[in-house]
Design a protein around this motif. Structure first.
Motif, short mmCIF file in Angstrom:
data_model
loop_
_atom_site.label_atom_id
_atom_site.label_comp_id
_atom_site.label_asym_id
_atom_site.label_seq_id
_atom_site.Cartn_x
_atom_site.Cartn_y
_atom_site.Cartn_z
N GLU A 46 -14.78 1.97 -9.41
CA GLU A 46 -14.00 2.34 -8.22
C GLU A 46 -13.22 1.15 -7.69
O GLU A 46 -12.06 1.28 -7.30
CB GLU A 46 -14.93 2.90 -7.15
N CYS A 60 -9.21 0.88 -7.37
CA CYS A 60 -8.58 0.59 -6.07
C CYS A 60 -7.57 -0.54 -6.21
O CYS A 60 -6.46 -0.47 -5.67
CB CYS A 60 -9.65 0.22 -5.04
N GLY A 88 -4.23 1.53 -6.04
CA GLY A 88 -3.99 1.59 -4.60
C GLY A 88 -3.79 3.01 -4.09
O GLY A 88 -4.58 3.92 -4.39
N ASP A 89 -2.69 3.22 -3.38
CA ASP A 89 -2.42 4.53 -2.77
C ASP A 89 -2.17 5.63 -3.80
O ASP A 89 -2.19 6.82 -3.45
CB ASP A 89 -1.20 4.43 -1.84
N LEU A 135 -4.12 6.61 -5.85
CA LEU A 135 -5.37 7.36 -6.02
C LEU A 135 -5.44 8.59 -5.13
O LEU A 135 -6.29 9.45 -5.33
CB LEU A 135 -6.57 6.46 -5.71
N ALA A 194 -14.24 1.99 0.39
CA ALA A 194 -12.88 1.60 0.00
C ALA A 194 -12.22 2.66 -0.87
O ALA A 194 -11.04 3.00 -0.70
CB ALA A 194 -12.92 0.26 -0.73
N PHE A 195 -12.98 3.18 -1.82
CA PHE A 195 -12.46 4.21 -2.72
C PHE A 195 -12.11 5.47 -1.95
O PHE A 195 -11.03 6.06 -2.12
CB PHE A 195 -13.50 4.50 -3.80
N LEU A 233 -8.88 5.24 0.06
CA LEU A 233 -7.63 5.34 -0.70
C LEU A 233 -7.40 6.75 -1.23
O LEU A 233 -6.27 7.25 -1.22
CB LEU A 233 -7.63 4.34 -1.86
#
Length: 332
Positions: A242, A246, A250-251, A253, A272-273, A276
């Protein structure tokens, strides 16, 4: 002395008797018994907490075997749909996808005991050909049922992780591939799977050349996009992968529907995952009242904090996700 006087005297004697006090040894035994009961209750509460506690209470019931198609929601009638079924295969993964143009894809097929149930689900939709099969990684609870599928249906391309596994279940899968002359492709990140002209399927993991510590983190991760709607299917990836995804995507995902990694284990679906991906819905394939405590309480809390509804096979049986490329409907 009259009979009534004798009775009165007897009652007074009883009232005047002092109660017997428990001996020191008896009191110690009672205290120890009480402490034991409290410790047992505490252990049960800890176990309940680890398994999700009051966030998730699942009654026991048999697995749901799909023998007829899931009805299409009225709002989606007569529209070309991308449909994903999270099949109820216990503590494993099996995702059956049908494209807007009638193509079929199978992502994993549960363990060996689940193979017949996966075939019943394919039969329920009148399947004669499975256009694509993705074996996310060689663990038995994901590829165990694939040999039954390969031996029963015409199959297009089989996508798998590059690498060797010597487990009996994986060897059975390889023999079925060879026996049926299947077209096999070892896939890696940033490639596309050609399946349906209206659906884009991008492979995000495994990263070519990266040395993964275990098969879970080497799982094939797919992002399917139909119109403006995306599904993210994560196999059994954990925090290690993950974090890589990330940093790499980034975005990109972001997805409307997230299939939780590793059955909702505490080792997956990190803050964090999840930030995003930012899904509108989450689904999980997990065994009812399983021994692993999946989905883990920490994962449930992360989802609740973001108000992301979770649909699981343990609670809902077969879970269906429908999209017309604009809207999404989940039917538990």
């Amino acid at each position: 002395m009259s009979e009534s006087e004798q009775s009165t005297k007897a009652r007074r004697a009883v009232r005047q008797q002092k109660p017997r006090r428990a001996s020191t040894g008896q009191r110690i035994r009672l205290v120890l018994i009480g402490c034991g009961v409290l410790l047992l209750l505490l252990a049960l509460l800890v176990e309940l907490w680890q398994r999700g506690g009051p966030l998730r209470c699942i009654p026991s019931r048999p697995r749901e075997v799909l023998t007829a198609p899931i009805p299409t929601p009225d709002a989606f009638a007569d529209r070309p749909l991308l449909t994903m079924l999270v099949l109820d295969v216990g503590q494993g993964d099996a995702l059956l996808l049908r494209s807007p143009n009638g193509k079929t894809m199978l992502v994993d097929a549960g363990d060996e005991q689940a193979g017949s149930d996966v075939c019943r689900a394919l039969d329920a939709y009148g399947t004669k050909r499975v256009d694509a099969i993705v074996a996310t990684h060689p663990h038995a609870d994901h590829i165990g049922g694939l040999a039954d599928v390969l031996n029963r249906y015409e199959v297009g391309t089989v996508y798998l992780v590059d690498g060797a596994s010597t487990t009996p279940v994986y060897e059975r899968f390889l023999r079925a591939l060879e026996k049926n002359g299947c077209n096999v492709t070892a896939t890696a990140s940033e490639t596309e799977i050609v399946w349906d002209e209206d659906v884009t399927i991008t492979v995000l993991n495994p990263i070519a050349g990266y040395a993964y510590e275990d098969w879970n983190n080497a799982s094939i991760v797919l992002k399917l996009t139909y119109g403006s709607v995306s599904l993210l299917l994560t196999g059994d990836i954990e925090a290690e992968t993950e974090a890589i995804l990330c940093g790499r995507y980034g975005d990109e995902l972001q997805a409307d529907v997230l299939k939780l990694g590793h059955h909702g284990s505490s080792s997956s679906t990190t803050e964090a995952f999840l930030n995003l991906v930012s899904p509108r819905f989450a689904v999980v394939s997990v065994g009812r009242n399983n021994d692993y405590g999946h989905p883990h309480r920490s994962v449930l809390q992360r989802l609740q904090k973001r108000r992301i509804p979770l649909y699981g096979t343990d609670e809902n049986g077969v879970v269906a996700a429908f999209t017309d490329g604009v809207r999404v409907h989940i039917a538990p």
